[in-house]
Design a protein around this motif. Structure first.
Motif, short mmCIF file in Angstrom:
data_model
loop_
_atom_site.label_atom_id
_atom_site.label_comp_id
_atom_site.label_asym_id
_atom_site.label_seq_id
_atom_site.Cartn_x
_atom_site.Cartn_y
_atom_site.Cartn_z
N MET A 50 0.89 -1.31 -0.06
CA MET A 50 0.22 -0.07 -0.14
C MET A 50 0.82 1.14 0.00
O MET A 50 0.60 2.21 -0.58
N MET A 51 2.10 1.09 0.68
CA MET A 51 2.85 2.37 0.71
C MET A 51 3.40 2.63 -0.65
O MET A 51 3.50 3.84 -1.07
N GLN A 52 3.93 1.70 -1.41
CA GLN A 52 4.34 1.73 -2.50
C GLN A 52 3.36 2.30 -3.60
O GLN A 52 3.54 3.07 -4.56
N GLU A 53 2.03 1.85 -3.63
CA GLU A 53 0.86 2.07 -4.34
C GLU A 53 0.89 3.79 -4.32
O GLU A 53 0.51 4.29 -4.87
N PHE A 54 0.87 4.15 -2.80
CA PHE A 54 0.49 5.28 -2.18
C PHE A 54 1.57 6.37 -2.91
O PHE A 54 1.41 7.51 -3.51
N LYS A 55 2.84 5.96 -2.78
CA LYS A 55 4.08 6.71 -3.27
C LYS A 55 3.67 7.00 -4.95
O LYS A 55 3.92 8.07 -5.37
N ALA A 56 3.50 5.87 -5.52
CA ALA A 56 3.23 6.14 -6.86
C ALA A 56 2.45 6.99 -7.59
O ALA A 56 2.32 7.86 -8.27
N PHE A 57 1.12 6.91 -6.77
CA PHE A 57 -0.05 7.77 -6.81
C PHE A 57 0.32 9.27 -6.24
O PHE A 57 -0.02 10.31 -7.12
N ALA A 58 0.96 9.38 -5.40
CA ALA A 58 1.41 11.13 -4.94
C ALA A 58 2.52 11.44 -5.74
O ALA A 58 2.55 12.73 -6.18
N ALA A 59 3.21 10.58 -6.72
CA ALA A 59 4.26 11.16 -7.37
C ALA A 59 3.80 11.76 -8.92
O ALA A 59 4.35 12.18 -9.57
N LYS A 60 2.59 11.23 -9.17
CA LYS A 60 2.02 11.60 -10.53
C LYS A 60 1.86 13.12 -10.31
O LYS A 60 1.62 13.73 -9.52
N GLY A 61 1.74 13.71 -11.68
CA GLY A 61 1.71 15.15 -11.74
C GLY A 61 0.39 15.84 -11.42
O GLY A 61 0.25 16.83 -11.01
N ASN A 62 -0.56 15.01 -11.78
CA ASN A 62 -2.14 15.40 -11.40
C ASN A 62 -2.20 15.66 -10.09
O ASN A 62 -2.94 16.39 -9.77
N VAL A 63 -1.65 15.05 -8.94
CA VAL A 63 -1.82 15.00 -7.58
C VAL A 63 -1.24 16.31 -7.49
O VAL A 63 -1.93 17.14 -6.54
N ILE A 64 -0.05 16.74 -7.84
CA ILE A 64 0.50 18.05 -7.33
C ILE A 64 -0.23 19.06 -7.91
O ILE A 64 -0.41 20.18 -7.11
N ASP A 65 -0.81 19.02 -9.35
CA ASP A 65 -1.66 20.05 -9.85
C ASP A 65 -3.00 20.07 -8.93
O ASP A 65 -3.33 21.44 -8.57
N LEU A 66 -3.47 19.11 -8.39
CA LEU A 66 -4.65 19.03 -7.41
C LEU A 66 -4.45 19.74 -6.45
O LEU A 66 -5.49 20.81 -5.85
N ALA A 67 -3.22 19.45 -5.81
CA ALA A 67 -2.91 20.19 -4.43
C ALA A 67 -2.73 21.70 -4.64
O ALA A 67 -3.25 22.43 -3.67
N VAL A 68 -2.25 21.98 -5.67
CA VAL A 68 -2.15 23.53 -5.78
C VAL A 68 -3.35 24.25 -6.13
O VAL A 68 -3.53 25.33 -5.63
N GLY A 69 -4.08 23.52 -6.82
CA GLY A 69 -5.43 23.98 -7.12
C GLY A 69 -6.45 24.33 -5.84
O GLY A 69 -7.29 25.13 -5.57
N VAL A 70 -6.38 23.15 -4.83
CA VAL A 70 -6.81 23.19 -3.65
C VAL A 70 -6.46 24.27 -2.83
O VAL A 70 -7.23 25.19 -2.21
N ILE A 71 -5.15 24.72 -2.67
CA ILE A 71 -4.73 25.83 -2.10
C ILE A 71 -5.03 27.13 -2.44
O ILE A 71 -5.27 27.95 -1.69
N ILE A 72 -4.81 27.26 -3.71
CA ILE A 72 -5.22 28.29 -4.34
C ILE A 72 -6.81 28.84 -4.33
O ILE A 72 -7.31 29.70 -4.16
N GLY A 73 -7.57 27.73 -4.46
CA GLY A 73 -9.11 27.72 -4.23
C GLY A 73 -9.45 28.18 -2.98
O GLY A 73 -10.14 28.87 -2.71
N ALA A 74 -8.81 27.48 -1.98
CA ALA A 74 -9.09 27.96 -0.67
C ALA A 74 -8.67 29.73 -0.46
O ALA A 74 -9.44 30.15 0.24
N ALA A 75 -7.33 29.92 -0.68
CA ALA A 75 -7.06 31.32 -0.75
C ALA A 75 -8.05 32.41 -1.61
O ALA A 75 -8.75 33.11 -0.94
N PHE A 76 -8.62 32.11 -2.62
CA PHE A 76 -9.42 32.59 -3.33
C PHE A 76 -10.74 32.60 -2.72
O PHE A 76 -11.59 33.54 -2.75
N GLY A 77 -11.38 31.57 -1.97
CA GLY A 77 -12.50 31.44 -1.36
C GLY A 77 -12.44 32.62 -0.26
O GLY A 77 -13.31 33.37 -0.25
#
Length: 140
Positions: free
Chosen positions: A3-30
């Motif tokens: 499960m840790m390896q799967e999570f690491k592979a999931f978190a390393a994908k570019g889409n997850v980073i983009d999503l995290a940036v979007g959530v942070i900017i969205g919270a500030a924009f809110g």
């Protein structure tokens, strides 16, 4: 795969980073939209509808409290339906949705304006050209 390896592979994908940036900017924009509504839009609306009108203190008492109390005091005495707060949150949402719509619309216009490169002509490999020449020579 653990499960840790799967999570690491999931978190390393570019889409997850983009999503995290979007959530942070969205919270500030809110927070910006909350301030816009609470500090600019709602006071202007209360001024237009009559001085001293404050949506945040509109509520329906459920335990016999008077409606002349401030919302915080009425909540201490029992349950209330704070519909004034709901109005404020709804206005926040409508402004936020409109701004996001405008941003997406602008982004789509920018995407359409980009010229699409014509596909490069397909180059026939040399061996295919040689085989065609041999074929044509044999036909003669």
């Amino acid at each position: 795969m653990s499960m840790m390896q799967e999570f690491k592979a999931f978190a390393a994908k570019g889409n997850v980073i983009d999503l995290a940036v979007g959530v942070i900017i969205g919270a500030a924009f809110g927070k910006i939209v909350d301030s816009l509504v609470g500090d600019i839009v709602m006071p202007a609306i209360t001024r237009l509808l009559g001085g001293g009108l404050d949506f945040s203190n509109y509520y329906l008492p459920l335990n016999g409290q008077g409606t002349q109390l401030a919302l915080a005091e009425a909540k201490k005495l029992g349950g209330v339906i704070a519909y004034g707060n709901f109005i404020t949150v709804t206005v926040n949402f409508l402004i936020l949705a409109f701004v996001i719509f405008q941003m997406v619309r602008l982004f789509n216009k920018m995407k359409k304006d980009e010229p699409v490169a014509a596909p490069a002509p397909v180059v026939t490999p040399e061996d295919v050209l040689l085989l065609r020449e041999i074929r044509d020579a044999l036909k003669k």
